[in-house]
Design an enzyme around this catalytic site. Structure first.
Site, PDB file in Angstrom:
ATOM      1  N   LYS A   1       0.855  -1.202   0.000  1.00  0.00           N
ATOM      2  CA  LYS A   1       0.000   0.000   0.000  1.00  0.00           C
ATOM      3  C   LYS A   1       0.885   1.244   0.000  1.00  0.00           C
ATOM      4  CE  LYS A   1      -1.608   2.972   2.720  1.00  0.00           C
ATOM      5  NZ  LYS A   1      -1.692   4.272   2.007  1.00  0.00           N
TER       6      LYS A   1
ATOM      7  N   GLY B   1       7.641   5.086   7.926  1.00  0.00           N
ATOM      8  CA  GLY B   1       6.826   6.283   8.097  1.00  0.00           C
ATOM      9  C   GLY B   1       7.044   6.876   9.472  1.00  0.00           C
ATOM     10  N   SER B   2       6.017   7.537   9.978  1.00  0.00           N
ATOM     11  CA  SER B   2       6.170   8.259  11.241  1.00  0.00           C
ATOM     12  C   SER B   2       6.126   7.310  12.439  1.00  0.00           C
ATOM     13  CB  SER B   2       5.065   9.300  11.374  1.00  0.00           C
ATOM     14  OG  SER B   2       3.814   8.655  11.451  1.00  0.00           O
ATOM     15  N   THR B   3       6.738   7.734  13.518  1.00  0.00           N
ATOM     16  CA  THR B   3       6.715   6.937  14.747  1.00  0.00           C
ATOM     17  C   THR B   3       5.282   6.793  15.256  1.00  0.00           C
ATOM     18  OG1 THR B   3       8.970   7.560  15.313  1.00  0.00           O
ATOM     19  CG2 THR B   3       7.569   6.863  17.132  1.00  0.00           C
ATOM     20  N   ALA B   4       4.482   7.864  15.138  1.00  0.00           N
ATOM     21  CA  ALA B   4       3.099   7.809  15.636  1.00  0.00           C
ATOM     22  C   ALA B   4       2.315   6.707  14.916  1.00  0.00           C
ATOM     23  CB  ALA B   4       2.425   9.154  15.429  1.00  0.00           C
ATOM     24  N   THR B   5       2.432   6.654  13.586  1.00  0.00           N
ATOM     25  CA  THR B   5       1.720   5.621  12.834  1.00  0.00           C
ATOM     26  C   THR B   5       2.323   4.248  13.128  1.00  0.00           C
ATOM     27  OG1 THR B   5       1.109   7.203  11.120  1.00  0.00           O
ATOM     28  CG2 THR B   5       1.019   4.896  10.508  1.00  0.00           C
ATOM     29  N   GLY B   6       3.633   4.187  13.298  1.00  0.00           N
ATOM     30  CA  GLY B   6       4.288   2.924  13.654  1.00  0.00           C
ATOM     31  C   GLY B   6       3.722   2.338  14.941  1.00  0.00           C
TER      32      GLY B   6
ATOM     33  N   GLU C   1      10.459   1.033  10.204  1.00  0.00           N
ATOM     34  CA  GLU C   1      11.522   2.022   9.995  1.00  0.00           C
ATOM     35  C   GLU C   1      10.851   3.375  10.176  1.00  0.00           C
ATOM     36  OE1 GLU C   1      13.412   4.650   9.145  1.00  0.00           O
ATOM     37  OE2 GLU C   1      13.605   4.204   7.016  1.00  0.00           O
TER      38      GLU C   1
ATOM     39  N   CYS D   1      14.530  10.128   6.253  1.00  0.00           N
ATOM     40  CA  CYS D   1      14.495   9.743   7.671  1.00  0.00           C
ATOM     41  C   CYS D   1      15.865   9.872   8.318  1.00  0.00           C
ATOM     42  CB  CYS D   1      13.952   8.325   7.802  1.00  0.00           C
ATOM     43  SG  CYS D   1      14.719   7.155   6.697  1.00  0.00           S
TER      44      CYS D   1
ATOM     45  N   GLU E   1      11.017  15.878  14.555  1.00  0.00           N
ATOM     46  CA  GLU E   1      11.488  15.493  13.223  1.00  0.00           C
ATOM     47  C   GLU E   1      10.817  16.433  12.230  1.00  0.00           C
ATOM     48  OE1 GLU E   1       9.996  11.885  11.369  1.00  0.00           O
ATOM     49  OE2 GLU E   1      11.903  11.584  10.390  1.00  0.00           O
TER      50      GLU E   1
HETATM   51  P1  NDP Z   1       2.565   8.396   8.066  1.00  0.00           P
HETATM   52  O1  NDP Z   1       3.462   7.614   8.915  1.00  0.00           O
HETATM   53  O2  NDP Z   1       1.208   8.716   8.609  1.00  0.00           O
HETATM   54  O3  NDP Z   1       2.329   7.653   6.650  1.00  0.00           O
HETATM   55  C1  NDP Z   1       3.139   6.642   6.122  1.00  0.00           C
HETATM   56  C2  NDP Z   1       2.270   5.539   5.523  1.00  0.00           C
HETATM   57  O4  NDP Z   1       1.417   4.973   6.514  1.00  0.00           O
HETATM   58  C3  NDP Z   1       1.354   6.018   4.413  1.00  0.00           C
HETATM   59  O5  NDP Z   1       1.212   5.005   3.432  1.00  0.00           O
HETATM   60  C4  NDP Z   1       0.039   6.210   5.152  1.00  0.00           C
HETATM   61  O6  NDP Z   1      -1.057   6.202   4.295  1.00  0.00           O
HETATM   62  C5  NDP Z   1       0.054   5.013   6.073  1.00  0.00           C
HETATM   63  N1  NDP Z   1      -0.820   5.117   7.242  1.00  0.00           N
HETATM   64  C6  NDP Z   1      -1.367   6.218   7.802  1.00  0.00           C
HETATM   65  N2  NDP Z   1      -2.069   5.889   8.910  1.00  0.00           N
HETATM   66  C7  NDP Z   1      -1.988   4.539   9.050  1.00  0.00           C
HETATM   67  C8  NDP Z   1      -2.459   3.589  10.012  1.00  0.00           C
HETATM   68  N3  NDP Z   1      -3.185   3.955  11.058  1.00  0.00           N
HETATM   69  N4  NDP Z   1      -2.133   2.295   9.844  1.00  0.00           N
HETATM   70  C9  NDP Z   1      -1.369   1.894   8.816  1.00  0.00           C
HETATM   71  N5  NDP Z   1      -0.881   2.737   7.874  1.00  0.00           N
HETATM   72  C10 NDP Z   1      -1.176   4.045   7.995  1.00  0.00           C
HETATM   73  O7  NDP Z   1       3.325   9.718   7.623  1.00  0.00           O
HETATM   74  P2  NDP Z   1       2.749  11.139   7.213  1.00  0.00           P
HETATM   75  O8  NDP Z   1       2.501  11.145   5.769  1.00  0.00           O
HETATM   76  O9  NDP Z   1       1.573  11.527   8.070  1.00  0.00           O
HETATM   77  O10 NDP Z   1       3.985  12.103   7.592  1.00  0.00           O
HETATM   78  C11 NDP Z   1       4.075  12.626   8.912  1.00  0.00           C
HETATM   79  C12 NDP Z   1       5.497  12.668   9.386  1.00  0.00           C
HETATM   80  O11 NDP Z   1       6.029  11.346   9.390  1.00  0.00           O
HETATM   81  C13 NDP Z   1       6.477  13.456   8.525  1.00  0.00           C
HETATM   82  O12 NDP Z   1       6.423  14.820   8.796  1.00  0.00           O
HETATM   83  C14 NDP Z   1       7.790  12.852   8.921  1.00  0.00           C
HETATM   84  O13 NDP Z   1       8.224  13.453  10.125  1.00  0.00           O
HETATM   85  C15 NDP Z   1       7.432  11.388   9.187  1.00  0.00           C
HETATM   86  N6  NDP Z   1       7.761  10.519   8.030  1.00  0.00           N
HETATM   87  C16 NDP Z   1       8.838   9.709   8.134  1.00  0.00           C
HETATM   88  C17 NDP Z   1       9.204   8.930   7.069  1.00  0.00           C
HETATM   89  C18 NDP Z   1      10.407   8.036   7.139  1.00  0.00           C
HETATM   90  O14 NDP Z   1      11.016   7.773   6.099  1.00  0.00           O
HETATM   91  N7  NDP Z   1      10.738   7.491   8.297  1.00  0.00           N
HETATM   92  C19 NDP Z   1       8.476   8.960   5.798  1.00  0.00           C
HETATM   93  C20 NDP Z   1       7.311   9.800   5.811  1.00  0.00           C
HETATM   94  C21 NDP Z   1       6.989  10.555   6.893  1.00  0.00           C
HETATM   95  P3  NDP Z   1      -1.588   7.563   3.667  1.00  0.00           P
HETATM   96  O15 NDP Z   1      -0.414   8.338   3.173  1.00  0.00           O
HETATM   97  O16 NDP Z   1      -2.385   7.071   2.563  1.00  0.00           O
HETATM   98  O17 NDP Z   1      -2.300   8.256   4.786  1.00  0.00           O
END
Ligand code: NDP
Length: 473
Positions: free
Chosen positions: A173, A224-229, A246, A280, A376
């Site tokens: 996804k 992605g973000s720590t919060a979503t992780g 990651e 990141c 971040e």
């Molecule tokens: P997210 O972590 O929210 O998004 C990353 C992925 O997770 C996207 O595919 C997103 O889908 C998906 N997602 C969102 N919510 C859920 C969930 N509850 N369960 C499973 N998957 C989910 O990043 P953001 O786009 O909100 O960016 C926010 C911050 O995260 C940035 O400002 C940056 O600080 C950090 N970030 C870090 C990254 C890294 O490489 N470590 C990469 C990107 C962001 P969708 O996009 O469709 O919502």
């Protein structure tokens, strides 16, 4: 522009709903993308599950051959993929130091070709008259890959290539901000794999959340973000999913007074601004010894003044930030730092034009407690802090909950290596930062992640140990 489809069980699936994908250089619609429903997800997981027995039973050499063909196919389409990536992500095709869209697609080829050469040999831990004990590595099953918008195609390859090599099937996804290049690339290579082995479903975060909770998915790999992780980790508990996470970074770098200032300034600038800071493991907090603080700040400011930021199709050094949410976040952090009295040597305010443009920004005389330092920020801003005492600066570097990377810069590499080992992070660099390669494990300490990617260590994350014990007595 329309025509994008998901990939489920080897078929193009248009989906019942769609959403707009914006061009971050213009803030206008670039294309519409199908949005996957719960039914689409069920079909994708069922297809992946159905394909698993035959795919995992193939000799690893055959799966490797499919992956090598995948690299060739992507290479044949490199220019088209890089152009689409540039339009939807915002990174220029070439970009500063050649680290733009061409670099990302080229990175996919390098990672696929290296990873495809890895093997999973059986380990024999005992073989005597009592017993023979073998450690086998079996695929974990169906892998759900959830990817972000900063390196959409490269991170997809980082996730799915070791998974496929290990014998897993996958459901990908992509981020709703950048699904197009991933959809296009996966359709380009779809015929190289048996139907159901490689599935892609687009849609918002809710689709990712449904994957994290899905009982038919055995592992989630997420960047992605720590919060979503953290949310994924909670949702994954239902069926004890395996996880590779990651997550975010806010990497510190420490510059000792014995460096050649001009030389390190160039390297520090490039690595902190890589992908417009949307990386990141970019260098995000720069601690400079008092003796060279002014000189290094001035050298960084000169570099900032020498680069261009503009629409991706005008071949600037840096393009826009990827999405409005990210743009707003970076603007707010810069505003707050300015109100606190930090000194801006360049940039600091968004460019007055359509799109999400924020110029390269160097900030000095900023407090460690500023949100621009503690968060971040994921943008083209480098806060530069001063230090005098080495133990104190190590403590400041380690003060955050994140720990992806860190670096020490010095002419004395022995001392720098000793200091770097005191940084609480997954990768510690000396005289470099954010340098990654396919054979070196990469992952986060503390809240920056769980598990590692790349090389044999990364491959093993897609396997489950099965110990086979043959009694001989
Ligand atoms: P997210 O972590 O929210 O998004 C990353 C992925 O997770 C996207 O595919 C997103 O889908 C998906 N997602 C969102 N919510 C859920 C969930 N509850 N369960 C499973 N998957 C989910 O990043 P953001 O786009 O909100 O960016 C926010 C911050 O995260 C940035 O400002 C940056 O600080 C950090 N970030 C870090 C990254 C890294 O490489 N470590 C990469 C990107 C962001 P969708 O996009 O469709 O919502």
């Amino acid at each position: 522009m329309t025509g994008y489809t998901m990939l489920i069980n080897g078929e193009a699936v248009a989906g019942d709903e769609s959403f707009d994908v914006l061009n971050p250089s213009t803030d206008k619609v670039l294309a519409t993308c199908p949005s996957g429903s719960q039914e689409d997800l069920e079909n994708a997981v069922a297809a992946a599950k159905g394909a698993l027995p035959d795919w995992s039973a193939l000799p690893i050499e055959e799966r490797s051959a499919c992956l090598l063909r995948m690299a060739d196919r992507l290479e044949e389409n490199l220019a088209a993929l890089a152009a689409l990536l540039s339009a939807e992500q915002g990174k220029p095709v070439e970009g500063y130091a050649g680290l733009g869209a061409n670099f990302e697609v080229g990175g996919c080829l390098a990672w696929i070709r290296y990873t495809a050469g890895l093997t999973l040999p059986v380990e024999v831990v005992q073989d005597n008259e009592q017993a023979r004990i073998e450690v086998h590595r079996k695929p974990v099953g169906v892998v759900g890959s959830i990817t972000p918008w900063n390196y959409p195609l490269l991170i997809t390859c980082w996730h799915i290539v070791p998974a496929l090599l290990a014998g897993c099937s996958v459901v990908v996804k992509p981020s709703e901000y950048t699904p197009l290049t991933v959809l296009k690339a996966m359709h380009l290579v779809a015929d190289l794999f048996p139907p159901g082995v490689l599935n892609v479903i687009a849609g918002p975060g809710a689709v990712g959340a449904a994957m994290a909770a899905h009982g038919g998915i055995n592992k989630i790999v997420f960047t992605g973000s720590t919060a979503t992780g953290k949310r994924i980790m909670e949702a994954a508990a239902g069926n004890i999913k395996r996880l590779t996470l990651e997550l975010g970074g806010n990497d510190a770098a420490i510059v000792l007074p014995d460096v050649d200032v001009e030389e390190v300034a160039g390297k520090i600038f490039a690595t902190s601004m890589i992908n417009n800071g949307q990386t990141c493991a970019a260098l995000k907090r720069l601690y400079v010894h008092d003796d060279i603080y002014d000189e290094l700040c001035e050298a960084l400011a000169r570099l900032a003044a020498s680069v261009t930021t503009g629409p991706a199709n005008e071949a600037p050094d840096f393009g826009p930030l990827q999405n409005r949410q990210q743009f707003n976040k970076v603007c707010a952090l810069a505003d707050a730092a300015a109100r606190e009295g930090a000194v801006f040597l360049s940039g600091g305010r968004p460019l007055d034009m359509p799109g999400y443009f924020f110029p390269v920004t160097i900030v000095r005389d900023i407090q460690d407690s500023s949100e621009l330092v503690t968060t971040e920020q994921f943008g083209p801003i480098l806060p530069v802090m001063r230090f005098t005492d080495i133990d104190d600066v190590i403590r400041r570097s380690n003060a955050l909950e994140l720990g992806l990377g860190g670096s020490v810069w010095s002419a004395d590499t022995v001392r720098a290596t000793e200091l770097a080992s005191r940084l609480e992070c997954g990768t510690a660099w000396v005289n470099d930062h954010a340098a990654i390669q396919p054979d070196a494990p990469f992952g986060g300490a503390k809240e920056s992640g769980l598990g590692v990617e790349f090389g044999v260590h990364g491959l093993l994350e897609y396997t489950q140990i099965q110990t086979v014990q043959i009694c001989k007595c």
